[in-house]
Design a protein around this motif. Structure first.
Motif, PDB file in Angstrom:
ATOM      1  N   ALA A 203       0.748  -1.210   0.039  1.00 21.79           N
ATOM      2  CA  ALA A 203       0.025  -0.065  -0.056  1.00 21.79           C
ATOM      3  C   ALA A 203       0.888   1.401  -0.168  1.00 21.79           C
ATOM      4  CB  ALA A 203      -0.957   0.216   1.166  1.00 21.79           C
TER       5      ALA A 203
ATOM      6  N   TRP B 249       1.361   5.714   0.835  1.00 20.48           N
ATOM      7  CA  TRP B 249       0.833   6.408   2.067  1.00 20.48           C
ATOM      8  C   TRP B 249      -0.185   7.227   1.873  1.00 20.48           C
ATOM      9  CZ3 TRP B 249       0.889  11.490   0.516  1.00 20.48           C
ATOM     10  CH2 TRP B 249       1.651  11.693  -0.368  1.00 20.48           C
TER      11      TRP B 249
ATOM     12  N   LYS C  53       1.657  -5.080   3.667  1.00 19.93           N
ATOM     13  CA  LYS C  53       2.753  -4.160   3.954  1.00 19.93           C
ATOM     14  C   LYS C  53       2.459  -2.567   3.633  1.00 19.93           C
ATOM     15  CE  LYS C  53       6.124  -1.992   1.829  1.00 19.93           C
ATOM     16  NZ  LYS C  53       5.985  -0.723   2.695  1.00 19.93           N
TER      17      LYS C  53
ATOM     18  N   GLU D 214       5.981   3.041   4.641  1.00 19.55           N
ATOM     19  CA  GLU D 214       6.800   3.391   5.745  1.00 19.55           C
ATOM     20  C   GLU D 214       6.847   4.859   6.201  1.00 19.55           C
ATOM     21  OE1 GLU D 214       7.358   2.716   2.823  1.00 19.55           O
ATOM     22  OE2 GLU D 214       9.076   3.824   2.118  1.00 19.55           O
TER      23      GLU D 214
ATOM     24  N   GLY E 244       0.694   2.296  -5.835  1.00 16.49           N
ATOM     25  CA  GLY E 244       1.615   3.247  -5.655  1.00 16.49           C
ATOM     26  C   GLY E 244       2.074   3.656  -6.969  1.00 16.49           C
ATOM     27  N   SER E 245       3.369   4.265  -7.026  1.00 21.83           N
ATOM     28  CA  SER E 245       3.750   4.841  -8.223  1.00 21.83           C
ATOM     29  C   SER E 245       3.989   3.989  -9.431  1.00 21.83           C
ATOM     30  CB  SER E 245       5.032   5.825  -8.104  1.00 21.83           C
ATOM     31  OG  SER E 245       6.141   4.918  -7.429  1.00 21.83           O
TER      32      SER E 245
ATOM     33  N   LEU F 246      -1.780   2.325 -10.304  1.00 22.45           N
ATOM     34  CA  LEU F 246      -0.758   3.330 -10.167  1.00 22.45           C
ATOM     35  C   LEU F 246      -1.388   4.730 -10.313  1.00 22.45           C
ATOM     36  CD1 LEU F 246       1.408   1.178 -12.592  1.00 22.45           C
ATOM     37  CD2 LEU F 246       1.320   1.231 -10.225  1.00 22.45           C
TER      38      LEU F 246
ATOM     39  N   CYS G 196      -4.535   9.888  -6.124  1.00 25.63           N
ATOM     40  CA  CYS G 196      -4.129   9.454  -7.266  1.00 25.63           C
ATOM     41  C   CYS G 196      -5.411   9.748  -8.368  1.00 25.63           C
ATOM     42  CB  CYS G 196      -4.151   7.940  -7.331  1.00 25.63           C
ATOM     43  SG  CYS G 196      -5.649   7.120  -6.590  1.00 25.63           S
TER      44      CYS G 196
ATOM     45  N   GLU H 213       3.452  13.776 -12.405  1.00 27.74           N
ATOM     46  CA  GLU H 213       2.377  13.861 -11.409  1.00 27.74           C
ATOM     47  C   GLU H 213       2.466  14.829 -10.373  1.00 27.74           C
ATOM     48  OE1 GLU H 213       1.509  10.064  -9.699  1.00 27.74           O
ATOM     49  OE2 GLU H 213      -0.453  10.540  -8.915  1.00 27.74           O
TER      50      GLU H 213
HETATM   51  N1  LIG Z   1      -4.201   3.676  -8.665  1.00 26.10           N
HETATM   52  C1  LIG Z   1      -4.461   3.876  -7.469  1.00 26.10           C
HETATM   53  O1  LIG Z   1      -5.466   3.344  -6.610  1.00 26.10           O
HETATM   54  C2  LIG Z   1      -3.414   4.783  -6.463  1.00 26.10           C
HETATM   55  C3  LIG Z   1      -3.949   5.163  -5.048  1.00 26.10           C
HETATM   56  C4  LIG Z   1      -2.893   5.866  -4.479  1.00 26.10           C
HETATM   57  C5  LIG Z   1      -1.668   6.042  -4.968  1.00 26.10           C
HETATM   58  N2  LIG Z   1      -1.405   6.053  -6.139  1.00 26.10           N
HETATM   59  C6  LIG Z   1      -0.233   6.540  -6.640  1.00 26.10           C
HETATM   60  O2  LIG Z   1       0.774   6.201  -5.831  1.00 26.10           O
HETATM   61  C7  LIG Z   1       1.841   7.078  -5.763  1.00 26.10           C
HETATM   62  C8  LIG Z   1       2.163   7.605  -4.325  1.00 26.10           C
HETATM   63  O3  LIG Z   1       2.149   6.938  -3.262  1.00 26.10           O
HETATM   64  P1  LIG Z   1       3.537   6.253  -2.847  1.00 26.10           P
HETATM   65  O4  LIG Z   1       4.525   7.495  -2.989  1.00 26.10           O
HETATM   66  O5  LIG Z   1       3.493   5.584  -1.589  1.00 26.10           O
HETATM   67  O6  LIG Z   1       4.180   5.421  -3.982  1.00 26.10           O
HETATM   68  P2  LIG Z   1       5.450   4.357  -3.952  1.00 26.10           P
HETATM   69  O7  LIG Z   1       5.462   3.746  -5.266  1.00 26.10           O
HETATM   70  O8  LIG Z   1       6.476   5.084  -3.529  1.00 26.10           O
HETATM   71  O9  LIG Z   1       5.263   3.372  -2.673  1.00 26.10           O
HETATM   72  C9  LIG Z   1       4.311   2.389  -2.785  1.00 26.10           C
HETATM   73  C10 LIG Z   1       4.800   1.256  -1.958  1.00 26.10           C
HETATM   74  O10 LIG Z   1       5.771   0.627  -2.770  1.00 26.10           O
HETATM   75  C11 LIG Z   1       6.825   0.638  -1.552  1.00 26.10           C
HETATM   76  N3  LIG Z   1       8.299   0.689  -2.378  1.00 26.10           N
HETATM   77  C12 LIG Z   1       8.523   2.233  -2.516  1.00 26.10           C
HETATM   78  N4  LIG Z   1       9.930   1.933  -3.096  1.00 26.10           N
HETATM   79  C13 LIG Z   1       9.941   0.470  -3.427  1.00 26.10           C
HETATM   80  C14 LIG Z   1      10.946  -0.108  -4.277  1.00 26.10           C
HETATM   81  N5  LIG Z   1      11.977   0.348  -4.554  1.00 26.10           N
HETATM   82  N6  LIG Z   1      10.856  -1.568  -4.223  1.00 26.10           N
HETATM   83  C15 LIG Z   1       9.647  -2.034  -3.758  1.00 26.10           C
HETATM   84  N7  LIG Z   1       8.640  -1.397  -3.084  1.00 26.10           N
HETATM   85  C16 LIG Z   1       8.819  -0.013  -2.890  1.00 26.10           C
HETATM   86  C17 LIG Z   1       6.672   1.620  -0.479  1.00 26.10           C
HETATM   87  O11 LIG Z   1       7.174   0.948   0.671  1.00 26.10           O
HETATM   88  C18 LIG Z   1       5.120   1.817  -0.394  1.00 26.10           C
HETATM   89  O12 LIG Z   1       4.505   0.557   0.481  1.00 26.10           O
HETATM   90  C19 LIG Z   1       1.221   8.122  -6.940  1.00 26.10           C
HETATM   91  O13 LIG Z   1       2.140   7.830  -7.995  1.00 26.10           O
HETATM   92  C20 LIG Z   1      -0.100   7.925  -6.797  1.00 26.10           C
HETATM   93  O14 LIG Z   1      -0.905   8.281  -7.933  1.00 26.10           O
HETATM   94  C21 LIG Z   1      -2.179   5.157  -6.959  1.00 26.10           C
END
Ligand SMILES: NC(=O)c1ccc[n+]([C@@H]2O[C@H](COP(=O)([O-])OP(=O)(O)OC[C@H]3O[C@@H](n4cnc5c(N)ncnc54)[C@H](O)[C@@H]3O)[C@@H](O)[C@H]2O)c1
Length: 459
Positions: free
Chosen positions: A113, A115, A139, A142, A189-190, A212, A245, A334
């Motif tokens: 998930a 943040w 997970k 953090e 996530g991203s 994403l 997002c 973004e």
């Molecule tokens: N489509 C959706 O439903 C949705 C919802 C919310 C957020 N988002 C997207 O999420 C992003 C923002 O959230 P974020 O900053 O927490 O995203 P992120 O991708 O940085 O992190 C998401 C998760 O991945 C883990 N992570 C980070 N780096 C990693 C790596 N190198 N290897 C493995 N795992 C890793 C993090 O610990 C976290 O749990 C934005 O791009 C947003 O648009 C999408």
């Protein structure tokens, strides 16, 4: 064996022996327990999100707690129908058989998930996994330690660790989990980390749902109801301080209504955020620096920017950038913050061209009449389309939620979430299929029969 390997092995064993909740009653019981666990911790959830990034209690209730209740209640109401094997018609060649499609739990699921809605986006996919009969390891992010710790305690207090476990940590922990051969990975996530997740899944051949992000545009047409458009766009862009997002990332506004729209935006901002009590903080100083650098770059390249910032409190007030242009950094990544660039347009085709030249957005919003909405929808691709509203396609319990290409793959929510964690297993039963009549040896009669069958199917 590391702790993570050990935990995964225990999940795998339980799933293999059907020791975890498999039938309808057990799954319902699990979901009810989860609902009760949330219900008894509402105040703690509000406090955790206030500690993590200053979210207003009303916003926590609406965007973190309510969607989880909705997901649980929807699953409880429909689970028996979702689980029921579906009868499949035989078609000509399969006459004499009966076929069923039986949704089967994929097995052990991993939920990673982000943040920005740390409670909702960890628990929502968990509901789907549990409804589908999977066990799950979650997970959380953090970056929201108070909420993630609360989730971990809540799960540990209510569930066997072989059914649901929470593992806390950052990328290292995520990668250690990703190395395990999960049966399904649900990542939110991203796009950058989505690629890491998919590469890891390729090594174990786990199926993936990738939720994403990206830049979700909004188009305001000349025939839009401007006051209404401004209200929906200000709400969608600025709640959670723009860290959403599916928030409208930037707005293409028809030149005829541009000035009226900008004035209406300011009026709505004044109304909704006077005193800024409702505005969340930016998650951390790194993101504050990133967003304010985007604002400064836009200013330096000629845009007009109105909106205050304060690094000490990690606040960025709702900010409007007029005169935005494609060469500005703010139009390249973004934004994920409370800033709305406005681009004035005369020619809709050039706007559609810009949208189609960019990666497919997660959401696309149109404000205007039906003909504009139809034209934009037909000419573009996006995860979802919202017409004369923002955000709500995410909340609708019966619509699949997901992106396409750079904004993700697969779908979440309700039945679509249940399907993501289920394998649709075909079951074909022989009743009186006459096929053995054409098994070898290929005598003259068999050959004639084969010819007849082929002709019959071809006709
Ligand atoms: N489509 C959706 O439903 C949705 C919802 C919310 C957020 N988002 C997207 O999420 C992003 C923002 O959230 P974020 O900053 O927490 O995203 P992120 O991708 O940085 O992190 C998401 C998760 O991945 C883990 N992570 C980070 N780096 C990693 C790596 N190198 N290897 C493995 N795992 C890793 C993090 O610990 C976290 O749990 C934005 O791009 C947003 O648009 C999408």
């Amino acid at each position: 064996m590391t702790d993570i390997e050990n935990l995964f092995a225990r999940h795998k064993t339980c799933v293999a022996h059907r020791r975890v909740h498999f039938d309808l009653a057990a799954r319902r019981d699990t979901l009810r327990r989860l609902k009760h666990a949330v219900h008894t911790r509402e105040d703690a959830i509000i406090a955790a999100l206030a500690a993590d990034f200053g979210k207003h209690p009303a916003e926590v209730r609406l965007t973190e707690i309510l969607p989880v209740y909705q997901e649980i209640n929807h699953a409880l109401r429909h689970l028996s129908r979702w689980m029921r094997p579906k009868r499949v018609m035989p078609g000509l060649t399969m006459i004499g058989t009966s076929a069923r499609l039986r949704p089967t739990p994929k097995g052990v699921a991993l939920v990673i998930a982000p943040w920005n809605f740390p409670f909702n986006l960890a628990l929502g996919p968990l509901v789907s996994a549990l409804a589908a009969g999977c066990s799950a390891i979650v997970k959380p992010s953090e970056m929201t330690p108070a909420t993630s710790t609360l989730i971990a305690e809540m799960i540990a207090d209510n569930f066997d660790p072989e059914l649901v476990a929470v593992v806390q940590g950052g990328p290292d922990v995520a990668n250690a989990l990703l190395a395990q051969p999960f049966d399904h990975i649900f990542f939110t996530g991203s796009p950058a980390v989505g690629k890491i997740v998919m590469a890891a899944a390729a090594k174990t051949l786990a199926s993936v749902t990738l939720e994403l992000g990206g830049k979700s545009p909004v188009i305001v047409g000349p025939d839009a109801d401007i006051a209404k458009a401004a209200k929906w766009i200000v709400w969608g862009r600025f709640f959670n301080a723009g860290q959403t997002c599916v928030a409208p990332d930037h707005a293409y506004v028809h030149a005829d209504v541009h000035d009226e729209f900008v004035a209406a935006l300011y009026a709505q901002i004044a109304k909704m955020y006077a005193g800024n009590a409702a505005l969340a903080k930016i998650i951390n100083a790194r993101h504050w620096d990133r967003i304010t650098a985007l604002i400064e770059d836009a200013k330096a390249k000629g845009a007009t920017v109105i909106g205050d910032t304060d690094r000490e409190s990690r606040r960025i007030m709702p900010t409007i950038v007029t005169g935005a242009a494609p060469d500005m950094e703010i139009m390249k990544e973004e934004i994920f913050g409370p800033v709305l660039p406005i681009l004035s347009y005369d020619d809709l085709d050039s706007v559609l061209g810009q949208i189609n030249d960019a990666p497919h957005p997660l959401a696309l919003y149109v404000f205007g009449g039906k003909s504009l909405a139809d034209q934009v929808t037909a000419a573009t691709t996006s995860g979802s389309v919202g017409v004369n509203l923002t955000i709500l396609p995410f909340i609708h319990p019966n619509l699949p939620f997901g992106g396409i290409g750079n904004s993700g793959m697969g779908a979440a929510h309700g039945k679509h979430g249940f399907d993501a964690f289920s394998h649709m297993r075909p079951l074909l039963r022989n009743r009186f299929i006459p096929l053995p009549l054409i098994f070898p040896p290929y005598t003259a009669t068999v050959e004639k029969l084969v010819k007849f069958v082929v002709r019959f199917v071809r006709r």
